[in-house]
Design an enzyme around this catalytic site. Sequence first.
Site, mmCIF file in Angstrom:
data_model
loop_
_atom_site.group_PDB
_atom_site.id
_atom_site.type_symbol
_atom_site.label_atom_id
_atom_site.label_comp_id
_atom_site.label_asym_id
_atom_site.label_seq_id
_atom_site.Cartn_x
_atom_site.Cartn_y
_atom_site.Cartn_z
ATOM 1 N N HIS A 1 0.847 -1.037 0.041
ATOM 2 C CA HIS A 1 -0.062 0.047 -0.169
ATOM 3 C C HIS A 1 0.821 1.264 -0.050
ATOM 4 C CE1 HIS A 1 -2.898 -2.700 2.156
ATOM 5 N NE2 HIS A 1 -3.545 -2.354 1.249
ATOM 6 N N LYS B 1 -15.606 -7.301 6.576
ATOM 7 C CA LYS B 1 -14.105 -8.115 6.582
ATOM 8 C C LYS B 1 -13.697 -8.515 7.974
ATOM 9 C CE LYS B 1 -11.248 -7.665 2.708
ATOM 10 N NZ LYS B 1 -9.946 -6.832 2.055
ATOM 11 N N ARG C 1 -2.620 -5.834 -8.530
ATOM 12 C CA ARG C 1 -1.344 -6.321 -8.457
ATOM 13 C C ARG C 1 -1.045 -7.417 -9.313
ATOM 14 N NH1 ARG C 1 -3.077 -7.948 -2.591
ATOM 15 N NH2 ARG C 1 -4.995 -7.920 -3.957
ATOM 16 N N SER D 1 -2.951 -8.006 3.021
ATOM 17 C CA SER D 1 -3.173 -7.789 4.608
ATOM 18 C C SER D 1 -3.637 -9.052 5.164
ATOM 19 C CB SER D 1 -4.161 -6.829 4.835
ATOM 20 O OG SER D 1 -3.838 -5.479 4.135
HETATM 21 N N1 COA Z 1 -0.160 -3.603 -2.024
HETATM 22 C C1 COA Z 1 -0.545 -4.692 -1.162
HETATM 23 N N2 COA Z 1 -1.707 -5.230 -1.003
HETATM 24 C C2 COA Z 1 -2.644 -4.731 -1.396
HETATM 25 C C3 COA Z 1 -2.539 -3.353 -2.221
HETATM 26 C C4 COA Z 1 -1.278 -3.127 -2.525
HETATM 27 N N3 COA Z 1 -0.882 -1.981 -3.414
HETATM 28 N N4 COA Z 1 -3.668 -3.082 -2.827
HETATM 29 C C5 COA Z 1 -4.697 -3.755 -2.250
HETATM 30 N N5 COA Z 1 -4.055 -4.826 -1.526
HETATM 31 C C6 COA Z 1 -4.519 -5.922 -0.780
HETATM 32 C C7 COA Z 1 -5.293 -5.426 0.554
HETATM 33 O O1 COA Z 1 -4.177 -5.762 1.603
HETATM 34 C C8 COA Z 1 -6.322 -6.294 0.677
HETATM 35 O O2 COA Z 1 -5.986 -7.578 1.165
HETATM 36 P P1 COA Z 1 -6.933 -8.853 2.084
HETATM 37 O O3 COA Z 1 -8.065 -8.983 1.033
HETATM 38 O O4 COA Z 1 -5.946 -9.794 2.358
HETATM 39 O O5 COA Z 1 -7.375 -7.958 3.369
HETATM 40 C C9 COA Z 1 -6.806 -6.733 -0.712
HETATM 41 O O6 COA Z 1 -5.765 -6.297 -1.536
HETATM 42 C C10 COA Z 1 -7.925 -5.657 -1.108
HETATM 43 O O7 COA Z 1 -8.243 -5.004 -0.243
HETATM 44 P P2 COA Z 1 -8.405 -3.241 -0.481
HETATM 45 O O8 COA Z 1 -7.771 -2.837 -1.450
HETATM 46 O O9 COA Z 1 -8.194 -2.742 0.877
HETATM 47 O O10 COA Z 1 -9.843 -3.395 -0.910
HETATM 48 P P3 COA Z 1 -10.967 -4.068 -0.182
HETATM 49 O O11 COA Z 1 -11.637 -4.958 -0.799
HETATM 50 O O12 COA Z 1 -10.811 -4.288 1.287
HETATM 51 O O13 COA Z 1 -11.778 -2.569 0.088
HETATM 52 C C11 COA Z 1 -13.504 -0.791 -0.711
HETATM 53 C C12 COA Z 1 -12.998 -2.189 -0.754
HETATM 54 C C13 COA Z 1 -13.353 -0.508 0.779
HETATM 55 C C14 COA Z 1 -12.850 0.151 -1.747
HETATM 56 C C15 COA Z 1 -15.122 -1.007 -1.148
HETATM 57 O O14 COA Z 1 -15.425 -2.112 -0.153
HETATM 58 C C16 COA Z 1 -15.771 0.171 -0.800
HETATM 59 O O15 COA Z 1 -15.554 1.212 -1.621
HETATM 60 N N6 COA Z 1 -16.534 0.208 0.280
HETATM 61 C C17 COA Z 1 -17.471 1.512 0.576
HETATM 62 C C18 COA Z 1 -18.791 1.156 0.486
HETATM 63 C C19 COA Z 1 -19.263 1.506 -1.060
HETATM 64 O O16 COA Z 1 -19.270 2.400 -1.625
HETATM 65 N N7 COA Z 1 -19.920 0.359 -1.508
HETATM 66 C C20 COA Z 1 -19.932 0.213 -2.856
HETATM 67 C C21 COA Z 1 -18.893 0.014 -3.856
HETATM 68 S S1 COA Z 1 -19.521 0.043 -5.555
#
Ligand code: COA
Length: 159
Positions: free
Chosen positions: A18, A42, A91, A129
């Site tokens: 990140h 989550k 990624r 994560s």
């Molecule tokens: N390097 C390393 N890991 C990364 C990364 C990077 N550059 N980018 C993402 N990841 C990993 C994260 O660690 C995470 O790992 P995990 O699943 O093992 O915990 C995974 O990729 C995906 O996580 P993240 O990028 O944090 O996305 P998310 O799926 O947790 O979050 C939101 C998604 C929060 C953006 C989405 O749920 C959201 O927009 N929520 C708000 C409510 C909303 O508007 N909903 C409608 C959407 S249309």
Amino acid sequence: MKKTAVYPGTFDPITNGHTDLIERASRLFDKVIVAVAANPGKQPMFSQDERVYLATQVLSHLDNVKVSGFGTLLVDYVREQKASVILRGLRAVSDFEYEFQLAGMNRRLAPDVETIFMTPAEQYAYISSSLVKEIAVLGGQVDEFVHTEVMAALSDRIS
Ligand code: COA
């Protein structure tokens, strides 16, 4: 025109992958808001406040990066922050399907908000994560993947 990007995620916890992406983005945008989602679905290991705190510590060297929590619809938060860009990391090909769906849905909800994808450096392509937490829980070394503050928080939580 000043460009603000919102980089949303759960950040449970923030990893070096990140951070790499945020450092790259901070050179491209005037301001980057790291938006820590409540995301109760989550079942995060760290509370939203703890995740915001850790990200703030880890990113304190970046002047144009702000960290804050949100619990609303992402596009509403983006508009509230007067931003115009949602930033997401890609990624691997496996991320694409979900990201494509998310970007499409967000565009449907807010056509004026653009989603931009960036890729992290190759050494971070496999970090997530969940894997970091799993390794830490099972007594493995995570110092390559997270900041020392995060390492300390992980060992605190696990013990
Ligand atoms: N390097 C390393 N890991 C990364 C990364 C990077 N550059 N980018 C993402 N990841 C990993 C994260 O660690 C995470 O790992 P995990 O699943 O093992 O915990 C995974 O990729 C995906 O996580 P993240 O990028 O944090 O996305 P998310 O799926 O947790 O979050 C939101 C998604 C929060 C953006 C989405 O749920 C959201 O927009 N929520 C708000 C409510 C909303 O508007 N909903 C409608 C959407 S249309």
